[in-house]
Write an enzyme that holds these catalytic residues in place. Structure first.
Site, PDB file in Angstrom:
ATOM      1  N   SER A  32       0.816  -1.220   0.000  1.00 45.61           N
ATOM      2  CA  SER A  32       0.000   0.000   0.000  1.00 45.61           C
ATOM      3  C   SER A  32       0.852   1.274   0.000  1.00 45.61           C
ATOM      4  CB  SER A  32      -0.940   0.013   1.205  1.00 45.61           C
ATOM      5  OG  SER A  32      -0.203   0.144   2.406  1.00 45.61           O
ATOM      6  N   GLN A  74       1.788   3.260  -3.984  1.00 47.97           N
ATOM      7  CA  GLN A  74       0.947   4.253  -4.666  1.00 47.97           C
ATOM      8  C   GLN A  74       1.559   5.652  -4.579  1.00 47.97           C
ATOM      9  OE1 GLN A  74      -0.417   6.044  -2.002  1.00 47.97           O
ATOM     10  NE2 GLN A  74      -2.303   7.049  -2.667  1.00 47.97           N
ATOM     11  N   ARG A  75       2.475   5.887  -3.622  1.00 52.46           N
ATOM     12  CA  ARG A  75       3.054   7.231  -3.456  1.00 52.46           C
ATOM     13  C   ARG A  75       4.557   7.218  -3.197  1.00 52.46           C
ATOM     14  NH1 ARG A  75       0.591   5.340   0.779  1.00 52.46           N
ATOM     15  NH2 ARG A  75       1.439   5.530   2.870  1.00 52.46           N
ATOM     16  N   LYS A  89      12.689  -0.275   4.832  1.00 52.18           N
ATOM     17  CA  LYS A  89      12.664   0.989   4.073  1.00 52.18           C
ATOM     18  C   LYS A  89      13.991   1.738   4.131  1.00 52.18           C
ATOM     19  CE  LYS A  89       7.819   2.244   4.064  1.00 52.18           C
ATOM     20  NZ  LYS A  89       6.831   3.287   4.399  1.00 52.18           N
ATOM     21  N   CYS A 133      -0.870  10.161   7.072  1.00 51.20           N
ATOM     22  CA  CYS A 133      -1.477   9.453   5.948  1.00 51.20           C
ATOM     23  C   CYS A 133      -1.444   7.947   6.189  1.00 51.20           C
ATOM     24  CB  CYS A 133      -0.783   9.802   4.645  1.00 51.20           C
ATOM     25  SG  CYS A 133       0.951   9.399   4.599  1.00 51.20           S
ATOM     26  N   CYS A 157      10.722  27.152  23.278  1.00 48.03           N
ATOM     27  CA  CYS A 157      11.666  28.199  22.858  1.00 48.03           C
ATOM     28  C   CYS A 157      11.386  29.548  23.525  1.00 48.03           C
ATOM     29  CB  CYS A 157      11.660  28.353  21.339  1.00 48.03           C
ATOM     30  SG  CYS A 157      10.195  29.187  20.686  1.00 48.03           S
TER      31      CYS A 157
HETATM   32 ZN   LIG Z   1       8.486  27.712  20.352  1.00 50.84          ZN
END
Ligand SMILES: [Zn+2]
Length: 254
Positions: free
Chosen positions: A68, A71-72, A85, A188, A248
């Site tokens: 599956s 497809q991409r 992978k 996805c 941050c």
């Molecule tokens: Zn931040």
């Protein structure tokens, strides 16, 4: 970092660009890039980063190629179904460009491992579909002051941002997404996604990695690109720094 005759020929269309030139190509050759996830975003990005002549690519993915995915994730072929992978992607990189030193890590990145993996890299590209991993990568990249290129796709929508949250006016990834670990990440893995859209966002992510290494045009940190494939619309939003951000800014992490 000098370029060989073979490299001068291979990268001629970069080198002829005034904004890149031989100096920019040499910066690419000197750069080490960490790609988290060799999926919908990572697979096309890895192809362009390999072709672009990054000095070193580290690919992290604990998944195996599933039918599956084909497809991409056009880096993989039907014969790769069942193969790891990260290792398969690394083999493809070697075929595209033997000048790139490629390392494959078949592991799922955790918050504990992220800092050691990011150390020694100049840019991190996060294309994972897991929100916890995204936060771990983002926090470690911020702490190490390594630019983070983050991209995601779902159905017909995509987003892309570059984050350097240690800088006074620039947001970090948490300024953008908040801190709720239960938040649904754009993914996805279970939703549908139009394959060609992942190619667009993956290519744009590669472009942003290249920009982060060999700056050209405008600085993209602090911008968020939204792609709407249904309406064929690209929009760029200004992402402000959250001064109370726990990562941050002045806030505290729970
Ligand atoms: Zn931040």
């Amino acid at each position: 970092m000098t370029l060989s005759d073979e490299e001068l020929e291979r990268y001629a269309r970069h080198i002829v660009l005034r904004e890149i030139g031989g100096a920019g190509q040499a910066r690419l050759k000197a750069a080490r890039v960490l790609v988290i996830g060799a999926g919908g975003i990572g697979a096309p990005a890895i192809q362009y980063l390999a072709a672009a002549g990054l000095g070193a690519l580290t690919i992290v993915d604990d998944d195996r190629v599933d039918r599956s995915n084909l497809q991409r994730q056009v880096l993989f072929t039907t014969a790769d179904v069942g193969a790891g992978k990260a290792e398969t992607a690394a083999a493809r990189v070697a075929g595209i460009n033997p000048n790139v030193a490629v390392t494959a890590h078949a592991q799922r990145l955790t918050a504990a491992e992220a800092p050691a993996l990011i150390a020694g890299h100049d840019v991190v590209l996060d294309g994972t579909d897991n929100f916890a991993t995204r936060l771990a990568v983002a926090d470690a990249a911020l702490a190490a002051r390594v630019p983070l290129v983050s991209s995601a796709v779902a159905e017909f929508e995509g987003q892309l941002g570059t984050f350097r949250g240690w800088e006074a006016e620039k947001p970090c990834y948490r300024c953008f997404v908040g801190t709720d670990p239960e938040r649904e990440g754009v993914s996805c893995s279970e939703q549908g996604v139009l394959g060609a859209l992942t190619g667009i966002l993956g290519s744009l992510a590669a472009l942003e990695v290249i920009r982060a290494v060999a700056p050209f045009g405008e600085d993209s940190a602090g911008k968020l690109l939204l792609v709407d494939a249904l309406g064929l619309r690209f929009r760029t939003l200004h992402l402000p720094k959250d001064t109370g951000c726990p990562a941050c800014g002045t806030g505290t992490l729970r």
